[in-house]
Write a protein that holds these residues in place. Structure first.
Motif, mmCIF file in Angstrom:
data_model
loop_
_atom_site.group_PDB
_atom_site.id
_atom_site.type_symbol
_atom_site.label_atom_id
_atom_site.label_comp_id
_atom_site.label_asym_id
_atom_site.label_seq_id
_atom_site.Cartn_x
_atom_site.Cartn_y
_atom_site.Cartn_z
ATOM 1 N N ALA A 1 40.161 51.316 51.794
ATOM 2 C CA ALA A 1 40.194 51.959 50.408
ATOM 3 C C ALA A 1 41.160 50.387 49.757
ATOM 4 C CB ALA A 1 41.175 53.290 50.371
ATOM 5 N N ARG A 2 41.803 49.922 50.776
ATOM 6 C CA ARG A 2 43.352 48.464 50.200
ATOM 7 C C ARG A 2 41.782 47.648 49.953
ATOM 8 N NH1 ARG A 2 46.897 50.077 53.225
ATOM 9 N NH2 ARG A 2 45.908 49.134 55.085
ATOM 10 N N ARG B 1 43.601 57.986 45.602
ATOM 11 C CA ARG B 1 45.147 57.387 46.350
ATOM 12 C C ARG B 1 46.055 58.985 46.036
ATOM 13 N NH1 ARG B 1 48.830 52.905 43.663
ATOM 14 N NH2 ARG B 1 47.434 51.902 44.564
ATOM 15 N N ILE C 1 37.645 44.422 44.407
ATOM 16 C CA ILE C 1 37.088 44.945 43.309
ATOM 17 C C ILE C 1 38.121 44.254 41.703
ATOM 18 C CG2 ILE C 1 37.807 46.735 41.091
ATOM 19 C CD1 ILE C 1 37.172 49.088 43.055
ATOM 20 N N GLN C 2 38.887 43.740 42.095
ATOM 21 C CA GLN C 2 40.317 42.737 42.096
ATOM 22 C C GLN C 2 39.542 41.634 42.000
ATOM 23 O OE1 GLN C 2 43.951 43.300 43.659
ATOM 24 N NE2 GLN C 2 44.828 44.468 42.846
ATOM 25 N N THR D 1 38.329 57.380 39.641
ATOM 26 C CA THR D 1 39.191 56.835 39.505
ATOM 27 C C THR D 1 40.271 56.011 40.680
ATOM 28 O OG1 THR D 1 41.528 57.589 38.365
ATOM 29 C CG2 THR D 1 39.391 56.203 37.195
ATOM 30 N N LYS D 2 41.322 54.700 40.757
ATOM 31 C CA LYS D 2 41.739 54.238 42.100
ATOM 32 C C LYS D 2 42.778 55.361 42.039
ATOM 33 C CE LYS D 2 45.280 50.878 41.137
ATOM 34 N NZ LYS D 2 46.155 49.824 40.986
ATOM 35 N N ASN D 3 43.492 55.901 41.139
ATOM 36 C CA ASN D 3 45.094 56.833 41.331
ATOM 37 C C ASN D 3 44.661 57.850 41.277
ATOM 38 O OD1 ASN D 3 46.738 54.987 40.329
ATOM 39 N ND2 ASN D 3 46.197 55.754 37.889
ATOM 40 N N GLN E 1 40.143 47.203 47.219
ATOM 41 C CA GLN E 1 40.982 47.243 45.562
ATOM 42 C C GLN E 1 40.372 46.032 45.520
ATOM 43 O OE1 GLN E 1 41.373 49.544 43.698
ATOM 44 N NE2 GLN E 1 42.510 47.659 42.838
ATOM 45 N N GLU E 2 41.220 45.504 46.282
ATOM 46 C CA GLU E 2 41.119 43.736 46.434
ATOM 47 C C GLU E 2 39.302 43.344 46.106
ATOM 48 O OE1 GLU E 2 42.037 42.531 50.395
ATOM 49 O OE2 GLU E 2 44.011 43.310 50.244
ATOM 50 N N GLU F 1 36.257 41.832 39.547
ATOM 51 C CA GLU F 1 37.010 41.397 37.820
ATOM 52 C C GLU F 1 37.647 39.661 37.009
ATOM 53 O OE1 GLU F 1 40.369 45.099 38.357
ATOM 54 O OE2 GLU F 1 38.990 45.758 37.390
#
Length: 75
Positions: free
Chosen positions: A44-45, A6, A51-52, A1-3, A48-49, A55
């Motif tokens: 990774a950044r 990180r 993925i958002q 997962t994301k956390n 994540q963008e 979603e």
């Protein structure tokens, strides 16, 4: 997962920052590792963008699907 990703990335960053190279070769390798870690952070950044955004698109598609389903029921 994301956390988890990180946390792993931060742990690796801490290890790299605390390393003390003893030779020029080790110093170059450490420098390369730091640069690669920066690239990983950037990637990774961006992921994540993306993925958002995906979603949000899924949510919109689910709403449209529900509207179409409700329109068929009403007709």
């Amino acid at each position: 997962t994301k956390n988890e990703a990180r946390e792993l990335r931060d742990a690796l960053s801490e290890v790299i920052e605390n390393m003390q190279p003893r030779t020029q070769v080790e110093s170059r390798r450490l420098s390369m590792a730091k640069q690669q870690l920066k690239e990983i952070k950037k990637m990774a950044r961006k992921m994540q963008e993306q993925i958002q955004i995906l979603e949000q698109k899924v949510t919109i598609l689910e709403e449209i699907k529900e509207e179409i389903k409700n329109a068929k029921i009403d007709s």
